[in-house]
Design a protein around this motif. Structure first.
Motif, short mmCIF file in Angstrom:
data_model
loop_
_atom_site.label_atom_id
_atom_site.label_comp_id
_atom_site.label_asym_id
_atom_site.label_seq_id
_atom_site.Cartn_x
_atom_site.Cartn_y
_atom_site.Cartn_z
N TYR A 1 -15.09 -68.70 0.42
CA TYR A 1 -13.87 -68.58 1.67
C TYR A 1 -13.78 -67.15 1.98
O TYR A 1 -14.49 -66.75 0.90
N ALA A 2 -13.93 -66.48 2.97
CA ALA A 2 -14.29 -65.02 2.79
C ALA A 2 -13.27 -64.12 4.50
O ALA A 2 -12.70 -64.88 5.06
N GLN B 1 -18.38 -54.75 8.43
CA GLN B 1 -17.13 -54.32 8.68
C GLN B 1 -17.46 -54.44 6.85
O GLN B 1 -18.01 -55.34 5.78
N ASN B 2 -15.96 -54.34 6.37
CA ASN B 2 -15.76 -54.70 4.77
C ASN B 2 -15.23 -56.18 4.54
O ASN B 2 -15.00 -56.45 5.84
N PHE B 3 -15.36 -56.73 3.76
CA PHE B 3 -15.42 -58.38 3.11
C PHE B 3 -14.72 -58.18 2.09
O PHE B 3 -14.57 -57.44 1.06
N THR B 4 -13.86 -59.51 1.93
CA THR B 4 -13.42 -59.97 0.04
C THR B 4 -14.32 -61.27 0.52
O THR B 4 -13.36 -61.73 1.54
N SER B 5 -14.76 -61.67 -0.81
CA SER B 5 -14.82 -63.45 -0.60
C SER B 5 -14.70 -64.00 -2.11
O SER B 5 -14.86 -63.04 -2.85
N VAL B 6 -14.26 -65.25 -1.56
CA VAL B 6 -14.85 -66.27 -3.29
C VAL B 6 -15.36 -67.37 -2.57
O VAL B 6 -15.31 -68.08 -1.51
N GLY C 1 -17.05 -55.59 -0.81
CA GLY C 1 -18.32 -54.85 -0.28
C GLY C 1 -17.65 -54.31 1.32
O GLY C 1 -17.31 -54.38 2.16
N THR C 2 -19.23 -53.57 1.98
CA THR C 2 -19.32 -53.59 3.70
C THR C 2 -20.73 -53.90 3.74
O THR C 2 -21.77 -53.20 3.59
N SER C 3 -20.95 -54.88 4.79
CA SER C 3 -21.69 -55.87 5.35
C SER C 3 -21.95 -56.49 6.24
O SER C 3 -20.38 -56.75 6.02
N ALA C 4 -23.06 -56.71 7.20
CA ALA C 4 -23.25 -58.17 8.21
C ALA C 4 -23.23 -59.83 6.80
O ALA C 4 -23.04 -60.18 8.09
N SER C 5 -23.99 -59.19 5.65
CA SER C 5 -23.90 -60.22 4.76
C SER C 5 -22.43 -59.88 4.16
O SER C 5 -22.66 -59.30 3.14
N VAL C 6 -21.87 -61.59 4.54
CA VAL C 6 -20.93 -61.16 3.21
C VAL C 6 -20.99 -62.10 2.06
O VAL C 6 -21.48 -63.75 2.43
N THR C 7 -21.12 -62.02 0.93
CA THR C 7 -21.13 -62.61 -0.17
C THR C 7 -20.01 -62.70 -1.36
O THR C 7 -19.68 -61.64 -1.30
N ALA C 8 -20.23 -64.37 -2.03
CA ALA C 8 -19.17 -64.23 -2.12
C ALA C 8 -19.75 -64.10 -4.13
O ALA C 8 -18.68 -64.53 -5.22
N GLY C 9 -20.72 -63.45 -4.20
CA GLY C 9 -21.12 -63.07 -5.45
C GLY C 9 -21.80 -64.35 -6.60
O GLY C 9 -21.90 -65.33 -5.51
N THR D 1 -25.70 -68.12 -4.50
CA THR D 1 -24.66 -66.63 -3.89
C THR D 1 -24.12 -66.96 -2.74
O THR D 1 -24.96 -66.69 -1.90
N PRO D 2 -23.11 -67.68 -2.71
CA PRO D 2 -23.01 -68.20 -1.13
C PRO D 2 -22.88 -66.65 0.04
O PRO D 2 -22.04 -65.24 -0.68
N ALA D 3 -23.45 -66.79 1.12
CA ALA D 3 -23.10 -65.88 2.18
C ALA D 3 -23.33 -66.33 3.30
O ALA D 3 -23.44 -67.74 3.53
N LEU D 4 -22.10 -65.33 3.93
CA LEU D 4 -22.15 -65.78 5.35
C LEU D 4 -22.03 -64.83 6.73
O LEU D 4 -22.24 -63.40 5.44
N GLY D 5 -22.74 -64.29 7.67
CA GLY D 5 -22.94 -63.72 8.77
C GLY D 5 -21.80 -62.65 9.35
O GLY D 5 -21.00 -64.22 9.64
N MET D 6 -21.05 -61.50 9.14
CA MET D 6 -20.44 -61.22 10.11
C MET D 6 -20.99 -60.31 10.42
O MET D 6 -21.08 -59.59 10.87
N SER D 7 -19.83 -59.99 12.04
CA SER D 7 -20.66 -59.13 13.10
C SER D 7 -19.25 -58.82 14.02
O SER D 7 -18.37 -59.75 14.54
N PRO D 8 -19.19 -57.71 13.76
CA PRO D 8 -20.13 -56.07 13.13
C PRO D 8 -19.62 -56.43 11.78
O PRO D 8 -18.87 -56.78 11.28
#
Length: 401
Positions: A110-111, A164-169, A88-96, A155-162
């Motif tokens: 891992y993201a 942006q697009n992300f992919t995680s598992v 997705g695209t967010s400051a919150s990087v979730t793996a579902g 729902t595993p999630a970590l933050g990313m700044s700024p």
């Protein structure tokens, strides 16, 4: 546990192996159509396994990076207890979201940031009990973990700044009475390899750490030297030697922090260099536990011009105490370093090489737990021809009583 990424498309398939023949699971993957993120694991790993190989077959792949983490008290068989992937695209990087079936699972996320619009500034671990394991701002990847006390949807999630697009598992592995805790004494508990892409005189890294000694081992492009380092915990970084290089070997420096204030949420380090473009340089960070309050023992430098094939005999160092730790580096003009004796080799080799200067600008890093006081000489193996100009630094650290 091995997390890795590569570019999507091209019919690429991936597999993981190590130098002890351990059996790794098929990668659990998620793709956003641009990058593929993967998690693979091996249970009941053999003592002494050191070299992990990721094989990408069936097509070409670019934008490859990887990390590995070792755990104990994981179920010795049938450990997988759920997984998920997301982008997705967010400051919150979730793996579902997914729901483990067992209490006490290890949850591992891992993201990667998957955008070229802005460089990433920082990663932020999820709410307690999440802890960052790796936060690479240069390769734009991160990993975190927790132990989930009671089975429930997560729902595993970590933050990313700024943002942006992300992919995680993420995956869950069942607990079990297996493996053993590391022994007492000085030891490296985390290594983070930062292939610098910053094209400025200020380089911003992020290094989650929990030990009492931080070491930064730098090999910069010629005349690209570190002039100052700071981090968010106010640690004082000290270098026992000046920047050291020989011709086109690149310039080596080792900095350390005694009695370091560490945390998985530490920001930085950020350092300045003598030139405005440090891309192509490398900073390897070591998180060390069990170090003495005054950890520095001794250091040594060596250099030369080797015009023949074969191993490079580098620095000879003489630690004054037994059961210590030595960090060593070697920078070379040509060819590639691919191993070291004594100790563990800490670098990545791409096969086939993409060019004259692969991932680590040809260079090598090593850690050696010296069993006794007295001298030790580092012998570095190469992929082939002469290295020409080379320079090496070795620094010894003492263990706590």
């Amino acid at each position: 546990m091995v997390g890795f990424q590569y570019s999507a498309g091209g019919g690429v398939t991936a597999s993981v192996s190590d130098d002890k023949g351990d059996s790794f699971s098929a990668p659990i993957s998620h793709s956003d159509g641009n990058q593929v993120v993967n998690l693979s694991y091996a249970l009941n790993v053999s003592a002494g396994a050191q070299k992990i190989t990721i094989t990408l077959s069936g097509g070409g792949a670019s934008y490859v990076s990887a990390l590995a983490t070792e755990f104990y008290n994981i179920a010795p068989s049938s450990a997988l207890d759920g997984s998920s992937g997301n982008d997705g695209t967010s400051a919150s990087v979730t793996a579902g979201a997914f729901t483990p079936a067992n209490d006490g699972d290890l949850i591992y996320q891992y993201a990667v940031e998957d955008s070229s619009s802005n460089p990433i500034n920082s990663w932020t671990q999820g709410a307690s009990p999440w802890q960052l394991l790796s936060a690479d701002t240069q390769d734009a990847s991160a990993a975190q973990y927790q132990v989930q006390t009671s089975a429930a949807s997560i729902t595993p999630a970590l933050g990313m700044s700024p943002s942006q697009n992300f992919t995680s598992v993420a995956i869950a592995l069942k607990a079990g009475n297996s493996g053993s805790a590391p022994p007492a004494g000085i030891r490296v508990i985390r290594v983070q390899h930062n292939a610098v892409v910053d094209a400025s005189s200020s380089v911003h890294l992020q290094f989650p750490c929990t030990g009492n000694l931080i070491v930064l081992a730098w090999i910069g492009a010629p005349d690209h030297d570190i002039t100052g380092i700071s981090d968010g915990n106010g640690n004082k970084y000290v270098s026992p030697t000046a920047a050291f290089g020989f011709g086109l070997s690149g310039d080596s420096q080792v900095y350390y922090v005694a009695n370091a204030l560490t945390s998985s949420t530490m920001t930085g380090p950020t350092f300045t260099t003598t030139n405005t473009d440090s891309s192509g340089s490398t900073a390897v960070m070591f998180d060390v536990t069990g170090a003495a309050a005054a950890p520095y023992d001794t250091s040594v430098e060596a250099s030369g011009n080797q015009t023949s094939n074969g191993n490079v005999t580098g620095a000879t160092i003489s630690p004054s105490t037994a059961n210590g730790l030595v960090i060593a580096t070697i920078g070379v003009d040509s060819e590639s370093i691919d191993g070291v004796t004594p100790g563990n080799f800490l670098s990545s080799i791409v096969s086939p090489e993409a060019g004259e200067n692969p991932v680590d600008e040809n260079n090598g890093w090593a850690l050696w737990y010296n069993p006794a006081a007295g001298s030790g000489t580092f012998s570095w193996s190469t992929l082939g021809g002469p290295v020409f100009n080379w320079s090496s630094i070795a620094v010894a650290f003492k263990s706590a009583p």
